[in-house]
Design an enzyme around this catalytic site. Structure first.
Site, mmCIF file in Angstrom:
data_model
loop_
_atom_site.group_PDB
_atom_site.id
_atom_site.type_symbol
_atom_site.label_atom_id
_atom_site.label_comp_id
_atom_site.label_asym_id
_atom_site.label_seq_id
_atom_site.Cartn_x
_atom_site.Cartn_y
_atom_site.Cartn_z
ATOM 1 N N ASN A 120 0.905 -1.170 0.090
ATOM 2 C CA ASN A 120 0.077 0.025 0.104
ATOM 3 C C ASN A 120 0.837 1.222 0.194
ATOM 4 O O ASN A 120 1.714 1.254 0.823
ATOM 5 C CB ASN A 120 -0.833 -0.113 1.014
ATOM 6 N N GLY A 121 0.809 2.013 -0.929
ATOM 7 C CA GLY A 121 1.628 3.286 -1.163
ATOM 8 C C GLY A 121 2.139 3.597 -2.621
ATOM 9 O O GLY A 121 1.487 2.649 -3.496
ATOM 10 N N CYS A 254 -0.657 10.168 6.385
ATOM 11 C CA CYS A 254 -1.422 10.922 5.348
ATOM 12 C C CYS A 254 -2.755 11.478 6.120
ATOM 13 O O CYS A 254 -3.346 10.649 6.574
ATOM 14 C CB CYS A 254 -1.792 9.718 4.309
ATOM 15 N N SER A 301 -19.189 9.801 3.383
ATOM 16 C CA SER A 301 -18.015 9.969 4.038
ATOM 17 C C SER A 301 -18.212 11.394 4.835
ATOM 18 O O SER A 301 -17.348 11.634 5.657
ATOM 19 C CB SER A 301 -16.900 10.289 2.995
ATOM 20 N N ASP A 363 -19.688 18.109 3.309
ATOM 21 C CA ASP A 363 -18.843 16.866 2.560
ATOM 22 C C ASP A 363 -17.379 17.099 2.671
ATOM 23 O O ASP A 363 -16.728 18.219 3.420
ATOM 24 C CB ASP A 363 -18.967 17.139 0.980
ATOM 25 N N ASP A 364 -16.795 16.001 2.257
ATOM 26 C CA ASP A 364 -15.115 16.069 2.896
ATOM 27 C C ASP A 364 -14.275 16.451 1.640
ATOM 28 O O ASP A 364 -13.142 16.539 1.986
ATOM 29 C CB ASP A 364 -14.891 14.577 3.258
ATOM 30 N N CYS A 400 -1.294 13.716 -5.235
ATOM 31 C CA CYS A 400 -0.693 13.042 -4.343
ATOM 32 C C CYS A 400 0.362 12.202 -4.948
ATOM 33 O O CYS A 400 -0.151 11.718 -6.175
ATOM 34 C CB CYS A 400 -1.626 11.957 -3.362
ATOM 35 N N CYS A 451 1.424 14.406 6.738
ATOM 36 C CA CYS A 451 1.576 15.160 5.467
ATOM 37 C C CYS A 451 0.336 15.909 5.448
ATOM 38 O O CYS A 451 -0.907 15.167 5.347
ATOM 39 C CB CYS A 451 1.805 13.937 4.381
ATOM 40 N N CYS A 454 -1.602 17.596 -0.328
ATOM 41 C CA CYS A 454 -2.480 17.762 -1.231
ATOM 42 C C CYS A 454 -3.086 19.153 -0.919
ATOM 43 O O CYS A 454 -3.853 19.788 -1.718
ATOM 44 C CB CYS A 454 -3.623 16.824 -1.300
#
Ligand code: SF4
Length: 485
Positions: A120-121, A254, A301, A363-364, A400, A451, A454
C-alpha cells in the site's frame, strides 16, 4: 443512442481514490479464510482486484482476480490456498492499468526462495530504479512500482532473507506499508515517514497486520499497536522480532486517511477516525458558520463531519440524501437522458427534509467540482431554498504522489479557481472550507506528524521532476461538462 454499458459505479463520485489495503497473518490454521475476511473489511480501500497468497511452509499458493473480494474467492479456492500464513491485498487502479497482471500479491521464486508481496503506497523513484534494472537485464511482468522491490530483493547478495528485504527497501523512496510472505515468515514493513497506516494485532496466538483496525474487529482479533514508521516486523516459527534498519525521517502520516479514506470505525495513526472526523465538523461550524435550517451530509463520507457541524452549530442534522449501496461494478445507462442520472444512481434527495429549507451540505472534499455541482443541483431540485456547502478540509490544490490516485493539479478546481469562482461553478449559495490549522487541530499527534501536501503543495519527499513539469504544463481551467449531465 444505444445504452451505455460499463459505467463504473466506483468512479461515479468525484473523489480521491485509495489505492490499496493489505492484510497478513502468521500462525493460524485458517490463515486464508482470516485473510479473506480481513480483505472484506478493507474492501473500501480498493475495489478492482483482490488476491491472497498462502504458505503451507513449503510452497506459496496464489489466487488473484479482478473484482470484489466476495466475488473473487469461494470455498473451494480458499481450501486450495490452505496454509497457516497468508497475505492479501485489495487494489484500486487508475483507468487503463486495471489488469490482472498488476493485481497483488505479486509472487516470485528467486535465489532466496519463494516470496510474495502486498504493497500500500507509491514509490516515487520506481521509474528510475526500473530503468536501471531493465538496463541491467531485468524482465518486468507488471507495470506496478511494487515489482521493483522484488527485483532488488532477487538480486541481493545478502544471506538472510530479512537482510535482502532491508537492502532492497533501502533503495526505494516514497510510501510503503508492506505485508511480505516467505515460506516460513510474515514480514511487515512501514516506510520511515509512515505515510500509510499498518496495524498489528493478535488472534489465538497468531500475528496479524492490516491497513486498518476494522479488519481486526471483523475477525475478533486484538489490536496490539501500530507497526512503527521505519519498522521491519518479522513473525516466524522462531517467534517475532523487530528491526529499525532505516535512518529516521520526518513523520508524514497521510491526513486524508482521517478526512476521507479510512473507515470511521477504524483507528489509524493511533486515533479514532470517527472522533477526528467529527471534530473536523465541529471546527468547521465554528470557522464557517451558516444561517440555515438543516445540516445534510453527503453520505457516507460526510456523515461524521456533519454530526460535528450539527453539534457545534445547534442546527439539526437530517439524512437529506440517501445513498444506494447496491450498485454493481457496472450498470447500463438509459437510452433517454434522465435529469441528474449519473449522480442519482448513487444519491437520491429526500424532499420532505429539503423542500423550502436552507441547507448546510457537508462533504469532505471538492475535487474537480463536477460532482459537487450535480449534488447541489439535486438538493435544489428537491426544493431547497439555499445550499451552503461546507468542506471538512482545506481546498485540495495538489496531487498526491504517495499512493492515492488523484487528478492532475490542472484538474483540481481549487488549484485553478477562487472560492467565489467555485461557488459559481457548483451553483452553491456559499462554499467554505476548514482551515489547515483547523484540520491539524483535530489530530492529537500534531502538525509535524502529518503529510498535508495535497492542501499545501509542499511535499515531504521531493516529487519526480518530470512529473512536476508535466503537471505544470497541463495547467488549464476546468472544462465545463455538457448540459444535461
Ligand atoms: S498528499 Fe494528501 S493524500 Fe497524499 S499522502 Fe499527503 S495528505 Fe495523503
Amino acid at each position: 443512442m444505444p445504452p451505455r454499458a460499463g459505467s463504473s459505479a466506483s468512479r461515479m463520485l468525484d473523489k480521491f481514490k485509495d489505492e490499496c489495503g493489505v492484510f497478513g497473518i502468521h500462525g493460524h490454521r485458517e490463515a486464508s479464510r482470516m485473510t479473506y475476511l480481513g480483505l472484506y473489511a478493507l474492501q473500501h480501500r480498493g475495489q478492482e482486484s483482490a488476491g491472497i497468497a498462502a504458505s503451507d511452509g513449503e510452497m506459496i499458493h496464489l489466487s488473484r482476480a479482478m473484482g470484489h473480494v466476495a466475488d473473487v474467492f469461494d470455498e473451494a479456492e480458499l481450501t486450495r490456498l490452505g496454509g497457516t500464513s497468508a497475505i492479501g491485498h485489495v487494489r484500486y487502479s487508475t483507468a487503463g492499468e486495471s489488469q490482472l497482471a498488476n493485481a497483488q500479491p505479486i509472487r516470485i521464486d528467486c535465489v532466496h526462495g519463494p516470496i510474495a508481496i502486498c504493497h500500500n503506497g507509491n514509490l516515487v523513484n520506481a521509474p528510475e530504479l526500473r530503468d536501471e534494472l531493465v538496463g541491467e537485464g531485468s524482465i518486468f511482468q507488471t507495470n506496478s512500482d511494487t515489482e521493483v522491490i522484488l527485483h532488488l530483493y532477487a538480486r541481493s547478495k545478502a544471506r538472510a532473507f530479512e537482510e535482502a528485504i532491508v537492502e532492497s527497501l533501502a533503495r526505494v523512496r516514497g510510501a510503503f506499508s508492506l505485508a511480505v510472505l516467505t515460506r516460513q515468515h510474515l514480514v511487515a514493513v512501514r516506510d520511515p515517514h509512515g505515510f500509510r497506516p499498518l496495524a498489528l494485532g493478535q488472534l489465538d496466538g497468531a500475528w496479524i497486520v492490516c491497513s486498518e483496525t476494522c479488519a481486526l474487529d471483523l475477525i475478533g482479533a486484538t489490536y496490539v499497536r501500530d507497526i512503527e514508521p521505519g519498522e521491519v516486523f518479522i513473525a516466524g516459527p522462531d517467534g517475532t522480532r523487530s528491526l529499525k534498519p532505516f535512518p529516521p525521517a520526518l513523520l508524514a502520516h497521510c491526513i486524508f486517511e482521517h478526512v476521507y479514506f479510512a473507515r470511521p470505525d477504524s483507528y489509524v495513526f493511533g486515533e479514532s477516525v470517527n472522533e477526528v472526523r467529527t471534530s473536523l465538523g465541529r471546527l468547521l461550524a465554528l470557522e464557517a458558520p451558516a444561517d440555515a435550517d438543516v445540516v445534510v451530509p453527503v453520505p457516507d463520507s460526510g456523515v461524521c463531519a456533519a454530526v460535528g457541524f450539527a453539534e457545534a452549530s445547534g442546527i439539526p442534522m437530517r439524512m437529506g440524501l440517501i445513498r444506494n449501496h447496491y450498485i454493481g461494478r457496472t450498470f447500463i445507462e438509459p437510452r433517454q437522458s434522465i435529469r441528474h442520472f449519473g449522480v442519482k444512481v448513487k444519491l437520491n434527495p429526500v424532499r420532505s427534509i429539503l423542500d423550502g429549507r436552507r441547507v448546510v451540505l457537508v462533504d469532505d472534499s471538492i475535487v474537480r467540482g463536477t460532482t459537487s455541482r450535480k449534488i447541489v443541483r439535486l438538493v435544489k431540485s428537491a426544493g431547497a431554498r439555499e445550499v451552503h456547502v461546507r468542506i471538512s478540509c482545506p481546498p485540495t490544490i495538489s496531487p498526491c504522489f504517495y499512493g492515492i490516485d488523484t487528478p492532475r493539479r490542472s484538474e483540481l478546481i481549487a488549484a485553478t479557481h477562487t472560492i467565489e469562482e467555485i461557488e459559481t461553478f457548483i451553483e452553491a449559495d456559499s462554499v467554505r472550507y476548514l482551515s489547515l490549522e483547523g484540520l491539524l487541530a483535530s489530530v492529537n499527534s500534531g502538525r509535524s506528524a502529518y503529510c498535508t501536501s495535497c492542501y499545501t503543495g509542499r511535499y515531504p519527499i521531493p516529487v519526480p521532476r518530470e512529473e512536476d513539469v508535466h503537471l505544470q504544463l497541463r495547467l488549464r481551467p476546468v472544462v465545463e461538462e455538457p448540459a444535461g449531465e
